[in-house]
Motif scaffolding. Structure first.
Motif: not given
Length: 415
Positions: A386-389, A392-395
């Motif tokens: 959904e977002t860049p963050t 990174v969290m879901d990968r």
């Protein structure tokens, strides 16, 4: 000239766009076409066009692993328990004792690992290749073979790396010289006080080889605290005296994570001489800090990139070729929790490493997220999130990987 049109992608998680690229770089970034528009509705002059549906994915600069050891990898092979002792030399000698008994030769292991790195989004790689009296040039030649196997899918630099020191065993300077004559892009060094115990001779040899061959330098510097700052000062001194600003990198640079006097002055010297830094996102402690001050480096305009280091090798069981996971680890070890900071970690893993390899690229800073604008290199990856963050969290593993304007991997597999 073949062109690629990435439809419906979101540069750095922004508004949906269509992005046209070729081997020269990003040609056009335009608002995404209406969903009903036919896939053949391409910009004028875009002959030999491949159209890729980005499906609303996030478009980023491709990942850059600027500190990896392809010569020692065991990715894809049966798991072996770590038998190394606690010290750095224990790990070095454990690799020496076991590398010949691996189920596959160096070239096959390095080629497979590089394949997995590319499939997960890395198209810029700097690999160290050990050169020493035990292995001669065999490890270097294995990494050279891997680079050749994937020459159309990634840009790979090779560092001729004297992991066991330069002057502890006979013939190592000559082997480094031969590796540089045979395709190595940089000359390496390692802990000149702790390994060779003769920092002047060690660094004189490194810098002399670099001058002789007109190549860059990348020195492993694990030495911490005041000792590490002393070695770094010797590197700074030689970089300045020989006019090698912008041509030198220091890997790890644990001394810059410490609180001993002199760190700020050292950072200013590094910035002045455009010495690049690479980190592997280590987690230290209050008494032994290892994590570089990423925010301070950015503020000073210091180039900093991220790497995987070893990958399931004779040093440790860590490493899986996924630089998105390493961005997660960087954010974690830096203590980041807000989105802007986590995006900073993602930027280091992508554009930051690209800037380590090519110092002419613009620096990471507070003026937006670079690497996905017209004129930037067509080295790109589309990730889910959904977002860049959240990416990174879901990968999520679904990715589209572009090198030199051409899709080279999709869905976790090479083309």
């Amino acid at each position: 000239m073949t062109r690629t049109l990435l439809r419906n992608v979101r540069p750095w998680g922004g508004a949906p766009a269509d992005v046209l690229v070729d081997e020269t770089g990003i040609l056009e970034v335009a608002p995404a076409a209406e969903a009903a528009a036919p896939a053949t509705d391409a910009p004028a002059g875009a002959s030999d066009l491949e159209v890729v549906d980005g499906a609303g994915g996030i478009l980023l600069p491709s990942f850059s692993d600027v500190h990896v050891h392809l010569d020692s990898t065991r990715m894809g092979l049966p798991f072996r328990p770590n038998t190394a002792g606690p010290s750095r030399m224990d790990r070095i000698l454990n690799d020496r004792a076991n590398w010949r008994s691996a189920e596959q030769p160096v070239a096959a292991r390095a080629t497979y690992t590089l394949e997995r790195m590319i499939a997960q989004g890395a198209t810029r790689v700097r690999s160290h290749a050990q050169v020493d009296a035990d292995s001669g040039l065999e490890k270097f030649e294995g990494v050279l073979a891997a680079r050749e196997a994937h020459r159309d899918r990634a840009h790979v630099e090779i560092v001729a790396f004297p992991q066991v020191g330069i002057h502890l065993e006979d013939g190592v300077p000559d082997l480094l010289d031969e590796a540089l004559r045979n395709g190595a892009d940089l000359v390496g060094g390692i802990d000149p006080c702790e390994i060779d115990r003769d920092p002047k001779r060690h660094l004189d040899t490194v810098f002399e080889l670099a001058e002789r061959h007109g190549v860059g330098i990348d020195v492993h510097l694990h030495e911490a605290g005041s000792l590490g700052l002393f070695s770094l000062d010797l590197i700074v001194e030689r970089t300045r005296a020989l006019g090698l600003a912008g041509r030198v990198s220091v890997s790890h640079a644990f001394a810059l994570a410490s609180t001993v006097p002199g760190v700020e002055r050292a950072l200013e010297d590094v910035a002045e001489l455009d010495i690049a830094l690479t980190t592997i996102a280590p987690k230290g402690s209050l008494t032994h800090p290892l994590d570089l001050p990423i925010g301070r480096l950015r503020d000073l305009g210091i180039r900093v990139g991220l790497g995987m280091d070893g990958q399931r090798d004779y040093w440790s069981p860590w490493g899986n070729g996924d630089m998105l996971e390493r961005a997660f680890l960087l954010a974690y070890t830096q203590g980041y929790s807000n989105d802007d900071d986590i995006e900073d970690a993602l930027a280091v893993a992508t554009w930051g490493g690209a800037n380590v390899i090519d110092g002419s690229l613009r620096r990471l800073g507070a003026d937006g997220r670079p690497g996905v604008a017209v004129g930037d290199p067509a080295e790109l990856v589309v990730v889910r999130g959904e977002t860049p963050t959240s990416a990174v969290m879901d990968r999520f593993p679904e990715r589209v990987v572009v090198h030199a304007g051409r899709v080279v991997a999709e869905g976790g597999e090479l083309r």
